[in-house]
Enzyme design. Structure first.
Site, PDB file in Angstrom:
ATOM      1  CG  MET A  30      21.418   9.642 -16.034  1.00 24.12           C
ATOM      2  SD  MET A  30      21.335   9.686 -17.829  1.00 24.12           S
ATOM      3  CE  MET A  30      23.046   9.677 -18.241  1.00 24.12           C
ATOM      4  N   GLY A  31      22.414   6.711 -12.255  1.00 26.57           N
ATOM      5  CA  GLY A  31      22.806   5.449 -11.628  1.00 26.57           C
ATOM      6  C   GLY A  31      24.254   5.056 -11.862  1.00 26.57           C
ATOM      7  CG  HIS A  37      26.456   9.534  -8.721  1.00 26.32           C
ATOM      8  ND1 HIS A  37      26.931   8.383  -9.292  1.00 26.32           N
ATOM      9  CD2 HIS A  37      25.961  10.272  -9.738  1.00 26.32           C
ATOM     10  CE1 HIS A  37      26.733   8.405 -10.601  1.00 26.32           C
ATOM     11  NE2 HIS A  37      26.150   9.545 -10.905  1.00 26.32           N
ATOM     12  CE  LYS A 149      31.313  14.130 -15.479  1.00 26.96           C
ATOM     13  NZ  LYS A 149      31.075  13.055 -16.371  1.00 26.96           N
ATOM     14  CG  ASP A 150      28.190  16.231 -16.045  1.00 27.19           C
ATOM     15  OD1 ASP A 150      28.583  15.723 -17.104  1.00 27.19           O
ATOM     16  OD2 ASP A 150      28.126  15.591 -14.971  1.00 27.19           O
ATOM     17  CD  GLN A 153      23.779  17.587 -16.479  1.00 24.46           C
ATOM     18  OE1 GLN A 153      23.644  16.826 -17.426  1.00 24.46           O
ATOM     19  NE2 GLN A 153      24.061  17.150 -15.264  1.00 24.46           N
ATOM     20  CB  SER A 185      32.427   9.571 -15.481  1.00 22.89           C
ATOM     21  OG  SER A 185      31.380   9.411 -16.403  1.00 22.89           O
TER      22      SER A 185
HETATM   23  P1  AMP Z   1      25.045  11.234 -13.913  1.00 24.74           P
HETATM   24  O1  AMP Z   1      24.566  10.034 -13.173  1.00 24.74           O
HETATM   25  O2  AMP Z   1      26.349  11.029 -14.633  1.00 24.74           O
HETATM   26  O3  AMP Z   1      23.964  11.857 -14.770  1.00 24.74           O
HETATM   27  O4  AMP Z   1      25.381  12.319 -12.808  1.00 24.74           O
HETATM   28  C1  AMP Z   1      24.439  12.725 -11.843  1.00 24.74           C
HETATM   29  C2  AMP Z   1      24.975  13.935 -11.125  1.00 24.74           C
HETATM   30  O5  AMP Z   1      26.237  13.625 -10.516  1.00 24.74           O
HETATM   31  C3  AMP Z   1      25.231  15.127 -12.075  1.00 24.74           C
HETATM   32  O6  AMP Z   1      24.869  16.321 -11.426  1.00 24.74           O
HETATM   33  C4  AMP Z   1      26.727  15.050 -12.298  1.00 24.74           C
HETATM   34  O7  AMP Z   1      27.314  16.291 -12.625  1.00 24.74           O
HETATM   35  C5  AMP Z   1      27.204  14.572 -10.933  1.00 24.74           C
HETATM   36  N1  AMP Z   1      28.528  13.951 -11.054  1.00 24.74           N
HETATM   37  C6  AMP Z   1      28.882  12.942 -11.888  1.00 24.74           C
HETATM   38  N2  AMP Z   1      30.202  12.660 -11.761  1.00 24.74           N
HETATM   39  C7  AMP Z   1      30.681  13.525 -10.829  1.00 24.74           C
HETATM   40  C8  AMP Z   1      31.972  13.753 -10.255  1.00 24.74           C
HETATM   41  N3  AMP Z   1      33.047  13.047 -10.625  1.00 24.74           N
HETATM   42  N4  AMP Z   1      32.097  14.725  -9.328  1.00 24.74           N
HETATM   43  C9  AMP Z   1      31.010  15.454  -8.944  1.00 24.74           C
HETATM   44  N5  AMP Z   1      29.781  15.289  -9.448  1.00 24.74           N
HETATM   45  C10 AMP Z   1      29.609  14.342 -10.376  1.00 24.74           C
END
Ligand code: AMP
Length: 253
Positions: A30-31, A37, A149-150, A153, A185
């Site tokens: 989600m950027g 990421h 982290k998720d 999900q 995050s």
């Molecule tokens: P998001 O942009 O928050 O939706 O995250 C996109 C992807 O990055 C998802 O698969 C998250 O689980 C992963 N992600 C986000 N934060 C972290 C982190 N701190 N460590 C590893 N993966 C992450």
């Protein structure tokens, strides 16, 4: 890095890449790109010939519209960072492209999506599964990368892919943390300096060697609004709010 906005733009590239026997890795986001990421992108780059990233803030996974409105958007700097990190293609669809007016389907899971975050965020995982299924069907990657982290999900997506016989390998990647332990995050950007300092106690208490009840009490006494602290799948999961910002994390037991 090639940027595309419509699924149809990817079709031709995808066909020729597959014809050339290239392996395609996909990282949906989600950027507001951060090192978390980038760890997924690095893994995809190692395991594949081509890495595709998507940035799409998915309205339908936010059960509180205010959280959607406040979600950080940093497209310009994201593009620079992704280019520097050897991403080959960036998919930047609009809400209208992903959800045309007549779109009337969603993917519902009836077990795992009712616990932990699913309990307090009704509809959240339906939104996540629906968008991830659509993105996977558009990109048609060999492998797709998701962060631990998720973790809930990740499990739901892995189960969806297996249950619906979708032809993609789901890869989990370890949580990347700041030096004080806070999981990276995008929404950490919304924390004030004081809130950010407080936030470091969350992973520390979650992973400390005390009972679930004591963890919950300690977090509350420090000023966290605790949604849950729970043990599942040999992990300790937690969700807390600091002001309006909801943080989630999980650690291996
Ligand atoms: P998001 O942009 O928050 O939706 O995250 C996109 C992807 O990055 C998802 O698969 C998250 O689980 C992963 N992600 C986000 N934060 C972290 C982190 N701190 N460590 C590893 N993966 C992450």
């Amino acid at each position: 890095m090639k940027i595309f906005y419509y699924p149809i733009e990817w079709n031709d590239s995808c066909k020729s890449l597959i014809y050339e026997n290239k392996r395609i890795g996909f990282v949906p986001t989600m950027g507001a790109i951060h090192e978390g990421h980038l760890s997924l992108i690095k893994k995809s780059n190692i395991e594949n010939d081509i890495t595709v990233v998507s940035i799409f803030v998915n309205k339908f996974q936010f059960n509180d519209p205010k959280d959607y409105e406040n979600y950080p958007i940093e497209i310009e700097s994201d593009i620079t960072i992704l280019e520097k990190n050897n991403v080959d293609y960036l998919f930047l669809p609009s809400t209208q492209t992903m959800y045309p007016k007549d779109f009337s389907y969603k993917i519902v899971e009836n077990n795992l999506s009712n616990i932990l975050c699913g309990k307090s965020r009704p509809g959240h995982f339906e939104g996540v599964l629906t968008i991830v299924a659509k993105l996977l069907n558009i990109i048609k990657p060999h492998s797709a990368y998701f962060g631990e982290k998720d973790y809930q999900q990740y499990l739901l997506i892995d189960n969806m892919v297996k249950s619906l016989l979708m032809n993609v390998r789901i890869v989990s990647c370890q949580t990347v943390r700041e030096s004080d332990g806070l999981a990276l995050s995008s929404i950490n950007l919304l924390l004030s300096q004081n809130e950010r300092e407080l936030a470091a106690n969350f992973p520390r208490i979650l992973s400390s060697n005390i009972s679930i009840e004591e963890k919950t009490k300690k977090l509350s006494s420090l000023g966290f609004d605790v949604d849950y602290v729970e043990e599942q799948f040999d992990r300790i999961f937690g969700a807390v709010k600091i002001g309006n910002v909801r943080l989630i994390d999980n650690v291996k037991k």
